[in-house]
Design a protein around this motif. Structure first.
Motif, PDB file in Angstrom:
ATOM      1  N   ARG A 136      -9.441  19.472  21.263  1.00  0.00           N
ATOM      2  CA  ARG A 136     -10.168  19.660  22.816  1.00  0.00           C
ATOM      3  C   ARG A 136     -11.686  20.321  21.622  1.00  0.00           C
ATOM      4  N   ILE A 137     -12.092  19.585  22.208  1.00  0.00           N
ATOM      5  CA  ILE A 137     -13.759  19.782  21.252  1.00  0.00           C
ATOM      6  C   ILE A 137     -14.700  20.383  22.956  1.00  0.00           C
ATOM      7  N   PHE A 138     -15.497  21.727  23.026  1.00  0.00           N
ATOM      8  CA  PHE A 138     -15.855  21.933  23.159  1.00  0.00           C
ATOM      9  C   PHE A 138     -17.755  22.204  22.524  1.00  0.00           C
ATOM     10  N   VAL A 139     -18.185  22.607  23.529  1.00  0.00           N
ATOM     11  CA  VAL A 139     -19.779  22.518  23.285  1.00  0.00           C
ATOM     12  C   VAL A 139     -20.769  23.773  24.490  1.00  0.00           C
ATOM     13  N   ASP A 140     -20.484  25.366  23.826  1.00  0.00           N
ATOM     14  CA  ASP A 140     -21.096  25.459  25.185  1.00  0.00           C
ATOM     15  C   ASP A 140     -20.726  25.849  25.843  1.00  0.00           C
ATOM     16  N   GLY A 141     -19.153  25.769  25.543  1.00  0.00           N
ATOM     17  CA  GLY A 141     -18.489  26.050  26.777  1.00  0.00           C
ATOM     18  C   GLY A 141     -17.648  25.108  27.690  1.00  0.00           C
ATOM     19  N   HIS A 142     -18.349  23.742  27.231  1.00  0.00           N
ATOM     20  CA  HIS A 142     -17.960  22.262  28.337  1.00  0.00           C
ATOM     21  C   HIS A 142     -17.550  22.000  26.891  1.00  0.00           C
ATOM     22  N   GLN A 143     -16.331  21.399  27.945  1.00  0.00           N
ATOM     23  CA  GLN A 143     -15.279  20.217  27.436  1.00  0.00           C
ATOM     24  C   GLN A 143     -16.189  18.976  27.256  1.00  0.00           C
ATOM     25  N   LEU A 144     -16.702  18.592  26.093  1.00  0.00           N
ATOM     26  CA  LEU A 144     -17.312  16.918  25.793  1.00  0.00           C
ATOM     27  C   LEU A 144     -16.498  16.153  25.102  1.00  0.00           C
ATOM     28  N   PHE A 145     -15.320  16.164  24.351  1.00  0.00           N
ATOM     29  CA  PHE A 145     -13.825  15.117  24.429  1.00  0.00           C
ATOM     30  C   PHE A 145     -12.401  16.124  23.700  1.00  0.00           C
ATOM     31  N   ASP A 146     -12.164  14.620  23.429  1.00  0.00           N
ATOM     32  CA  ASP A 146     -10.808  14.812  22.949  1.00  0.00           C
ATOM     33  C   ASP A 146     -10.672  13.904  21.699  1.00  0.00           C
ATOM     34  N   PHE A 147      -9.881  14.296  20.731  1.00  0.00           N
ATOM     35  CA  PHE A 147      -9.958  13.439  19.825  1.00  0.00           C
ATOM     36  C   PHE A 147      -8.049  13.595  19.518  1.00  0.00           C
ATOM     37  N   TYR A 148      -7.130  12.617  19.781  1.00  0.00           N
ATOM     38  CA  TYR A 148      -6.152  12.518  19.300  1.00  0.00           C
ATOM     39  C   TYR A 148      -5.264  12.758  18.173  1.00  0.00           C
ATOM     40  N   HIS A 149      -4.674  13.569  17.160  1.00  0.00           N
ATOM     41  CA  HIS A 149      -4.342  13.583  15.917  1.00  0.00           C
ATOM     42  C   HIS A 149      -3.552  12.541  15.605  1.00  0.00           C
ATOM     43  N   ARG A 150      -4.062  12.232  14.659  1.00  0.00           N
ATOM     44  CA  ARG A 150      -4.219  11.219  13.577  1.00  0.00           C
ATOM     45  C   ARG A 150      -2.991  11.913  12.404  1.00  0.00           C
ATOM     46  N   ILE A 151      -3.055  12.922  12.062  1.00  0.00           N
ATOM     47  CA  ILE A 151      -2.449  13.690  10.666  1.00  0.00           C
ATOM     48  C   ILE A 151      -1.322  14.542  11.584  1.00  0.00           C
ATOM     49  N   GLU A 152       0.226  14.107  11.360  1.00  0.00           N
ATOM     50  CA  GLU A 152       0.899  14.222  11.872  1.00  0.00           C
ATOM     51  C   GLU A 152       1.367  16.114  11.971  1.00  0.00           C
TER      52      GLU A 152
END
Length: 171
Positions: free
Chosen positions: A135-151
């Motif tokens: 989960r990526i947050f910038v300045d406290g706001h959640q911007l997007f999710d990135f699902y794992h491709r490396i297990e």
């Protein structure tokens, strides 16, 4: 002879610590490695669910782009797997992310609700590792999710930062 300023720094080193306003000892800056870009650092113990990486910095005055990557080791040849690469591109106001597994880049993702970075301004990026995703947050706001491709999350043990920014804090 040393100029006065250098003598002050030498004295700071010999004292071993300085006192902050609350009276508790704080280490002098001389003990910390400078956060120089391009930066490459080790993530102790690798990633795991619940672990958070904090990157604070200031965007350059006339930026083109900067990138933050979490990789499996530092190897350049063969290139280390990239669990997530975040790239802020100022020309088209995109914050793209991708991964590279066994030398193959995956599908790039670029949708964001808004572009959070402003030239010559500070920012705070947090990369929170959860079981299925970052989960990526910038300045406290959640911007997007990135699902794992490396297990194997624990194999993700290196952070690399480059581009048009100054780093002020990593955590």
């Amino acid at each position: 002879a040393l100029p006065q300023r250098s003598a002050f720094y030498l004295q700071k080193i010999e004292d071993g610590h300085l006192n902050n306003s609350l009276g508790s000892p704080v280490q002098a800056d001389v003990y910390f490695p400078r956060l120089i870009v391009p930066f490459c650092g080790h993530i102790k113990g690798g990633m795991r669910p619940g672990k958070k990486i904090l990157v604070m910095g200031i965007v350059d005055l006339n930026p083109e782009s900067f990138g933050i990557s979490l990789t499996c080791g530092e190897s350049e040849d063969p290139p280390a797997d990239v669990a997530i690469e975040l790239k802020a591109v100022f020309t088209d106001r995109q914050f793209v992310r991708n991964s590279c597994v066994a030398g193959e880049w995956g599908e790039e993702q670029s949708s964001i609700p808004y572009f959070p970075f402003i030239p010559d301004q500070p920012f705070r990026v947090e990369i929170l590792c959860e079981h299925p995703r970052f989960r990526i947050f910038v300045d406290g706001h959640q911007l997007f999710d990135f699902y794992h491709r490396i297990e194997t999350l624990s194999a993700i043990d290196t952070i690399k930062i480059n581009g048009d920014l100054q780093l002020t804090k990593l955590g």
